[in-house]
Scaffold this active site. Sequence first.
Site, PDB file in Angstrom:
ATOM      1  N   GLY A  64     -57.587  57.706  35.525  1.00  0.00           N
ATOM      2  CA  GLY A  64     -58.100  59.017  35.111  1.00  0.00           C
ATOM      3  C   GLY A  64     -57.268  59.586  33.973  1.00  0.00           C
ATOM      4  O   GLY A  64     -57.793  60.176  33.029  1.00  0.00           O
ATOM      5  N   THR A  65     -55.970  59.389  34.045  1.00  0.00           N
ATOM      6  CA  THR A  65     -55.070  59.909  33.004  1.00  0.00           C
ATOM      7  C   THR A  65     -55.434  59.328  31.644  1.00  0.00           C
ATOM      8  O   THR A  65     -55.502  60.052  30.641  1.00  0.00           O
ATOM      9  CB  THR A  65     -53.601  59.545  33.359  1.00  0.00           C
ATOM     10  OG1 THR A  65     -53.295  60.144  34.623  1.00  0.00           O
ATOM     11  CG2 THR A  65     -52.632  60.020  32.300  1.00  0.00           C
ATOM     12  N   THR A 113     -57.083  42.985  27.496  1.00  0.00           N
ATOM     13  CA  THR A 113     -57.956  42.173  28.342  1.00  0.00           C
ATOM     14  C   THR A 113     -58.473  43.013  29.504  1.00  0.00           C
ATOM     15  O   THR A 113     -57.707  43.731  30.151  1.00  0.00           O
ATOM     16  CB  THR A 113     -57.177  40.948  28.875  1.00  0.00           C
ATOM     17  OG1 THR A 113     -56.710  40.207  27.746  1.00  0.00           O
ATOM     18  CG2 THR A 113     -58.053  40.062  29.736  1.00  0.00           C
ATOM     19  N   GLN A 130     -61.550  64.591  40.593  1.00  0.00           N
ATOM     20  CA  GLN A 130     -61.589  65.058  41.990  1.00  0.00           C
ATOM     21  C   GLN A 130     -63.002  65.363  42.474  1.00  0.00           C
ATOM     22  O   GLN A 130     -63.222  65.466  43.691  1.00  0.00           O
ATOM     23  CB  GLN A 130     -60.712  66.303  42.172  1.00  0.00           C
ATOM     24  CG  GLN A 130     -59.227  66.025  42.080  1.00  0.00           C
ATOM     25  CD  GLN A 130     -58.683  65.205  43.242  1.00  0.00           C
ATOM     26  OE1 GLN A 130     -59.296  65.093  44.305  1.00  0.00           O
ATOM     27  NE2 GLN A 130     -57.521  64.616  43.042  1.00  0.00           N
ATOM     28  N   ASN A 134     -57.637  69.865  41.851  1.00  0.00           N
ATOM     29  CA  ASN A 134     -57.024  68.904  42.777  1.00  0.00           C
ATOM     30  C   ASN A 134     -56.127  69.552  43.823  1.00  0.00           C
ATOM     31  O   ASN A 134     -55.834  68.947  44.835  1.00  0.00           O
ATOM     32  CB  ASN A 134     -56.236  67.842  41.996  1.00  0.00           C
ATOM     33  CG  ASN A 134     -55.354  68.428  40.935  1.00  0.00           C
ATOM     34  OD1 ASN A 134     -55.823  69.120  40.039  1.00  0.00           O
ATOM     35  ND2 ASN A 134     -54.069  68.169  41.015  1.00  0.00           N
ATOM     36  N   CYS A 191     -48.530  64.399  42.051  1.00  0.00           N
ATOM     37  CA  CYS A 191     -47.729  64.310  40.828  1.00  0.00           C
ATOM     38  C   CYS A 191     -46.700  65.422  40.761  1.00  0.00           C
ATOM     39  O   CYS A 191     -45.670  65.279  40.141  1.00  0.00           O
ATOM     40  CB  CYS A 191     -48.627  64.416  39.605  1.00  0.00           C
ATOM     41  SG  CYS A 191     -49.992  63.304  39.674  1.00  0.00           S
ATOM     42  N   SER A 215     -61.859  58.288  38.286  1.00  0.00           N
ATOM     43  CA  SER A 215     -60.752  57.376  38.598  1.00  0.00           C
ATOM     44  C   SER A 215     -61.057  56.595  39.873  1.00  0.00           C
ATOM     45  O   SER A 215     -61.542  57.166  40.857  1.00  0.00           O
ATOM     46  CB  SER A 215     -59.480  58.214  38.782  1.00  0.00           C
ATOM     47  OG  SER A 215     -58.434  57.399  39.259  1.00  0.00           O
TER      48      SER A 215
HETATM   49  N1  PLP Z   1     -57.310  64.547  36.987  1.00  0.00           N
HETATM   50  C1  PLP Z   1     -57.246  65.057  38.225  1.00  0.00           C
HETATM   51  C2  PLP Z   1     -57.994  66.306  38.528  1.00  0.00           C
HETATM   52  C3  PLP Z   1     -56.498  64.422  39.220  1.00  0.00           C
HETATM   53  O1  PLP Z   1     -56.439  64.941  40.452  1.00  0.00           O
HETATM   54  C4  PLP Z   1     -55.805  63.231  38.881  1.00  0.00           C
HETATM   55  C5  PLP Z   1     -54.955  62.566  39.897  1.00  0.00           C
HETATM   56  O2  PLP Z   1     -54.498  63.170  40.831  1.00  0.00           O
HETATM   57  C6  PLP Z   1     -55.921  62.740  37.580  1.00  0.00           C
HETATM   58  C7  PLP Z   1     -56.684  63.410  36.664  1.00  0.00           C
HETATM   59  C8  PLP Z   1     -55.217  61.464  37.174  1.00  0.00           C
HETATM   60  O3  PLP Z   1     -55.876  60.349  37.689  1.00  0.00           O
HETATM   61  P1  PLP Z   1     -55.130  58.928  37.756  1.00  0.00           P
HETATM   62  O4  PLP Z   1     -54.181  58.987  38.897  1.00  0.00           O
HETATM   63  O5  PLP Z   1     -56.220  57.934  37.973  1.00  0.00           O
HETATM   64  O6  PLP Z   1     -54.462  58.756  36.451  1.00  0.00           O
END
Ligand code: PLP
Length: 379
Positions: A71-72, A239, A181, A151, A325, A201
């Site tokens: 997701g990041t 890849t 989320q 989140n 996080c 994600s």
């Molecule tokens: N965006 C939100 C709202 C999230 O809750 C998270 C992860 O907790 C992310 C992005 C990041 O996702 P990833 O862990 O797959 O990088």
Amino acid sequence: MEISYFDNSATTKAYPEATSAVCYMMEECFGNPSALHPLGLLAEHKMEEARDIIAHSLGCKSEEIIFTSCGTESNNIAIQGIAHTYHRQGKHIITTQGEHGAVLNTVNFLEKQGFEVTKLPLKEGGRIDYDEFTSALRPDTILVCIMLVNNELGTVYNIQKIKNIMTEQKSKAFLFCDCVQGYLKIPFSADSLGADLLSVSGHKVHGPKGIGALYIRKGVRVSPVMHGGGQERGLKSGTHNTPAICGLGEAVKIGYDNLQNRIAHMNELKQLILESISNMDKLIVNSPSDGAPHIINISVLGARSEVVLRMLGDLGVCVSAGSACSSKKGASYVLTASGLRDERLNGAIRISLGDFNTKEDCFRLTDGLKACIDRFCFR
Ligand code: PLP
């Protein structure tokens, strides 16, 4: 020890079908999907099947989906990609104070490069004021980044309303929605949100870690943030991670085909927990009443979240203090921005549900909470 896992917003246990797909792609269908020999072609076929499944779940075309590593990364490609492609049309970005670090730290980075960022303040329950959004829109706004579900609190943002305001104001800005989320927790499609770009994600939806996807509406141009072999339309060189891609495909198939039942299951467990804690007078619910089905943020008044977390952990119950996080970085900026202070901030914990939770898990959790209150809150 038996474990009751309530940290599904941090990450989820994979569906067995997703795990099997990962193993199959690693052990048998291991060709590079860019290769032209039979194993490469088979891997490519499997990867495209997964892309079709994700596109179907978002109501978009397969060519509008790119695979990323999380997701990041999806958020970074979307935000930096739009900012760098369209910076001549304006350098103003709107977001909220409640976004995940993957959005906030990316716009902070752009701010250092000369972009201007407006972060909408949060109200009680993590809500935003849509009139404040209207006032923040400017002719030079090129990007609006607002998440679908917060989140930490589970607050659901009305992305359609944001889009309608943008249309009414004749804004030319692109709308990016972090759906990490909200995906497979509340029903939506790319069109129903009106988003130009959206991120998801794998590990939040009972799929593998290390895989994400980004929807980019046809016609929207995005500059790459890294360069290499040109895979995924040049936006995610490297890849392809076919095991994770196919594991994600399997997870999404299950999650999407059973969406209504899954939501009903999470809602039922959420209500059960809320009812059980409603008569515990040292507990206060921080999440809004109309939040997502899988997140309940509460505060244990008079106790610190780490202490509650540890005691629940000793009983085999896994919860988190805010987002994973930020859990090692002190008080949550989201809860602080939504107005929580003192006892309510210090004693906040997040309970997040997933497909594998049972009623028995919920009873262990609420019994554990009661034990925490008896032990810590009446000294
Ligand atoms: N965006 C939100 C709202 C999230 O809750 C998270 C992860 O907790 C992310 C992005 C990041 O996702 P990833 O862990 O797959 O990088």
